[in-house]
Design a protein around this motif. Structure first.
Motif, PDB file in Angstrom:
ATOM      1  N   ARG A  67       0.808  -1.192  -0.011  1.00 37.85           N
ATOM      2  CA  ARG A  67       0.024   0.090   0.061  1.00 37.85           C
ATOM      3  C   ARG A  67       0.923   1.202  -0.029  1.00 37.85           C
ATOM      4  O   ARG A  67       0.618   2.228  -0.834  1.00 37.85           O
ATOM      5  CB  ARG A  67      -0.936   0.068   1.281  1.00 37.85           C
ATOM      6  N   LEU A  68       1.963   1.135   0.879  1.00 32.10           N
ATOM      7  CA  LEU A  68       2.783   2.463   0.860  1.00 32.10           C
ATOM      8  C   LEU A  68       3.418   2.740  -0.257  1.00 32.10           C
ATOM      9  O   LEU A  68       3.823   3.783  -0.732  1.00 32.10           O
ATOM     10  CB  LEU A  68       3.849   2.153   1.870  1.00 32.10           C
ATOM     11  N   GLU A  69       3.892   1.670  -0.987  1.00 29.93           N
ATOM     12  CA  GLU A  69       4.746   1.928  -2.125  1.00 29.93           C
ATOM     13  C   GLU A  69       3.789   2.579  -3.319  1.00 29.93           C
ATOM     14  O   GLU A  69       4.347   3.224  -4.145  1.00 29.93           O
ATOM     15  CB  GLU A  69       5.025   0.556  -2.759  1.00 29.93           C
ATOM     16  N   ASN A  70       2.552   2.490  -3.158  1.00 28.07           N
ATOM     17  CA  ASN A  70       1.522   3.347  -4.047  1.00 28.07           C
ATOM     18  C   ASN A  70       1.082   4.605  -3.597  1.00 28.07           C
ATOM     19  O   ASN A  70       0.619   5.060  -4.300  1.00 28.07           O
ATOM     20  CB  ASN A  70       0.579   2.442  -4.533  1.00 28.07           C
ATOM     21  N   ALA A  71       1.361   4.886  -2.448  1.00 28.82           N
ATOM     22  CA  ALA A  71       0.871   5.923  -1.643  1.00 28.82           C
ATOM     23  C   ALA A  71       1.473   7.297  -2.031  1.00 28.82           C
ATOM     24  O   ALA A  71       2.565   7.224  -2.496  1.00 28.82           O
ATOM     25  CB  ALA A  71       0.953   5.866  -0.200  1.00 28.82           C
ATOM     26  N   ALA A  77      -3.589  13.186   3.750  1.00 26.41           N
ATOM     27  CA  ALA A  77      -3.184  14.159   4.784  1.00 26.41           C
ATOM     28  C   ALA A  77      -4.155  14.871   5.531  1.00 26.41           C
ATOM     29  O   ALA A  77      -5.033  15.501   4.734  1.00 26.41           O
ATOM     30  CB  ALA A  77      -2.119  14.957   4.053  1.00 26.41           C
ATOM     31  N   LYS A  78      -4.343  15.003   6.804  1.00 22.77           N
ATOM     32  CA  LYS A  78      -5.059  15.794   7.493  1.00 22.77           C
ATOM     33  C   LYS A  78      -4.338  16.463   8.658  1.00 22.77           C
ATOM     34  O   LYS A  78      -3.470  15.661   9.096  1.00 22.77           O
ATOM     35  CB  LYS A  78      -6.346  15.121   8.148  1.00 22.77           C
ATOM     36  N   PRO A  79      -4.772  17.372   9.459  1.00 24.45           N
ATOM     37  CA  PRO A  79      -4.043  17.954  10.549  1.00 24.45           C
ATOM     38  C   PRO A  79      -4.307  16.785  11.601  1.00 24.45           C
ATOM     39  O   PRO A  79      -5.311  16.434  12.237  1.00 24.45           O
ATOM     40  CB  PRO A  79      -4.863  19.369  10.872  1.00 24.45           C
ATOM     41  N   LYS A 117      -2.757  10.031   9.464  1.00 23.60           N
ATOM     42  CA  LYS A 117      -2.484   9.422  10.851  1.00 23.60           C
ATOM     43  C   LYS A 117      -1.933   8.040  10.964  1.00 23.60           C
ATOM     44  O   LYS A 117      -0.981   7.704  11.811  1.00 23.60           O
ATOM     45  CB  LYS A 117      -3.683   9.730  11.733  1.00 23.60           C
ATOM     46  N   GLU A 118      -2.562   7.148  10.209  1.00 22.63           N
ATOM     47  CA  GLU A 118      -2.377   5.576  10.478  1.00 22.63           C
ATOM     48  C   GLU A 118      -0.761   5.383  10.022  1.00 22.63           C
ATOM     49  O   GLU A 118      -0.258   4.673  10.640  1.00 22.63           O
ATOM     50  CB  GLU A 118      -3.063   4.755   9.537  1.00 22.63           C
ATOM     51  N   GLN A 119      -0.567   6.258   8.981  1.00 25.24           N
ATOM     52  CA  GLN A 119       0.964   5.843   8.555  1.00 25.24           C
ATOM     53  C   GLN A 119       2.020   6.659   9.723  1.00 25.24           C
ATOM     54  O   GLN A 119       2.876   5.786  10.069  1.00 25.24           O
ATOM     55  CB  GLN A 119       1.308   6.793   7.226  1.00 25.24           C
ATOM     56  N   ILE A 196       9.215  -0.683   6.801  1.00 21.54           N
ATOM     57  CA  ILE A 196       8.029   0.108   6.557  1.00 21.54           C
ATOM     58  C   ILE A 196       8.102   1.593   7.061  1.00 21.54           C
ATOM     59  O   ILE A 196       7.686   2.634   6.415  1.00 21.54           O
ATOM     60  CB  ILE A 196       6.859  -0.373   7.612  1.00 21.54           C
ATOM     61  N   VAL A 197       8.957   1.954   8.193  1.00 21.81           N
ATOM     62  CA  VAL A 197       9.334   3.300   8.473  1.00 21.81           C
ATOM     63  C   VAL A 197       9.837   3.849   7.612  1.00 21.81           C
ATOM     64  O   VAL A 197       9.631   5.415   7.274  1.00 21.81           O
ATOM     65  CB  VAL A 197       9.989   2.934   9.899  1.00 21.81           C
ATOM     66  N   ASN A 198      10.883   3.388   7.045  1.00 20.72           N
ATOM     67  CA  ASN A 198      11.756   4.039   5.879  1.00 20.72           C
ATOM     68  C   ASN A 198      10.788   4.478   4.522  1.00 20.72           C
ATOM     69  O   ASN A 198      10.974   5.582   4.297  1.00 20.72           O
ATOM     70  CB  ASN A 198      12.689   3.216   5.370  1.00 20.72           C
ATOM     71  N   ARG A 199      10.049   3.561   4.332  1.00 22.21           N
ATOM     72  CA  ARG A 199       8.988   4.071   3.199  1.00 22.21           C
ATOM     73  C   ARG A 199       8.043   5.021   3.633  1.00 22.21           C
ATOM     74  O   ARG A 199       7.759   6.216   2.723  1.00 22.21           O
ATOM     75  CB  ARG A 199       8.137   2.658   2.852  1.00 22.21           C
ATOM     76  N   ILE A 200       7.403   5.076   4.791  1.00 23.95           N
ATOM     77  CA  ILE A 200       6.564   6.139   5.502  1.00 23.95           C
ATOM     78  C   ILE A 200       7.367   7.494   5.305  1.00 23.95           C
ATOM     79  O   ILE A 200       6.772   8.618   4.923  1.00 23.95           O
ATOM     80  CB  ILE A 200       5.937   5.891   6.817  1.00 23.95           C
ATOM     81  N   LEU A 201       8.785   7.355   5.914  1.00 23.01           N
ATOM     82  CA  LEU A 201       9.485   8.636   5.856  1.00 23.01           C
ATOM     83  C   LEU A 201       9.677   9.033   4.578  1.00 23.01           C
ATOM     84  O   LEU A 201       9.701  10.386   4.148  1.00 23.01           O
ATOM     85  CB  LEU A 201      10.775   8.366   6.776  1.00 23.01           C
TER      86      LEU A 201
END
Ligand code: ADP
Length: 235
Positions: A67-71, A77-79, A117-119, A196-201
């Motif tokens: 999922r993250l690879e395609n995000a 994004a929300k506050p 938020k979930e990421q 996963i952390v690296n991808r999110i960052l």
């Protein structure tokens, strides 16, 4: 080739999910003390339950990576109230630690973020739960979320646990990379958490900084650019 690899992982993890759910469902229905004719049943039941739980976690993590690879960065994004999120993860970490570690928070309450938020939860909790997993009982874990000198924010999770030898550090964010296979298997690790952390960052234009010394402890941190920082929303 890269696209084929991604599609393959996405398909395999998706296909594995249903049979696993069925197996786990039946295992949960069968109590482990109800097959008297089979001497090995309690042990077999325990192993099958543990291992299928591991497989399920692995499949979930692989699907998260896909999922993250395609995000896209701004897709959801929300506050986000990062201080509240960190307080929640701190209490989950205390539960995981069984109160065996001192876990402190030093946060700037005004630093919210425009993010999914979930990421963000996944990135923080992977790092913080790792600190609990790889720090012996009695250890200390310090979590910081503070402003940096460029109008952005910096996160840091510092522990005084087992530490990591220098030759492993640059490889930790590779998929499935684990240092001590036997020990991480005991703690249920898959070696996917830091990738996963690296991808999110990466989605947040950031990257993980790791400093560590064997038997002294580790520090995992990252900086968030000011374009992702927003003021607290009035509630
Ligand atoms: P795992 O699911 O195995 O924990 P990760 O990708 O989250 O996978 O971490 C990769 C490896 O990095 C772990 O197997 C562990 O050896 C090491 N590691 C991660 N965090 C820490 C930490 N805080 N202290 C020491 N070692 C760590």
């Amino acid at each position: 080739m890269e696209q084929m690899r991604k599609d393959f992982i996405a398909n395999v993890s998706h296909e594995l999910r249903t049979p696993l759910t069925v197996m786990r469902g039946y295992l949960e229905m069968l109590p482990n003390d109800e097959a008297p004719s089979m001497g090995i049943w309690p042990q077999a039941h325990k192993m099958m339950s543990e291992q299928s739980q591991r497989m399920e976690a692995l499949v979930e993590q692989l699907m998260t990576l896909t999922r993250l690879e395609n995000a896209q960065p701004t897709q959801y994004a929300k506050p986000t109230d990062v201080p509240a999120l960190l307080e929640k993860i701190q209490s989950d970490a205390i539960a995981l630690s069984n109160n065996q570690h001192e876990i402190t928070l030093n946060i700037d309450k005004s630093l919210w973020m425009l993010t999914d938020k979930e990421q963000l939860r996944s990135a923080f909790s992977n790092l913080i739960f790792n600190a609990v997993k790889y720090t012996p009982a009695g250890g200390k874990i310090e979590i910081e979320w503070l402003s940096d000198d460029k109008g952005g924010a910096k996160f840091c999770c510092k522990d005084n646990g087992q530490g990591i030898a220098p030759e492993h550090i640059s490889r930790l964010t590779e998929r499935f990379y684990r240092i001590d296979e036997a020990r991480t298997r005991d703690s249920g690790g898959s070696g996917l958490g830091l990738s996963i952390v690296n991808r999110i960052l990466k989605i947040h234009d950031s990257k993980l900084t790791i400093t560590s010394r064997r038997q002294v402890g580790s520090q995992f941190g990252f900086v968030i650019n000011k374009k992702f920082i927003c003021p607290p929303e009035s509630q």
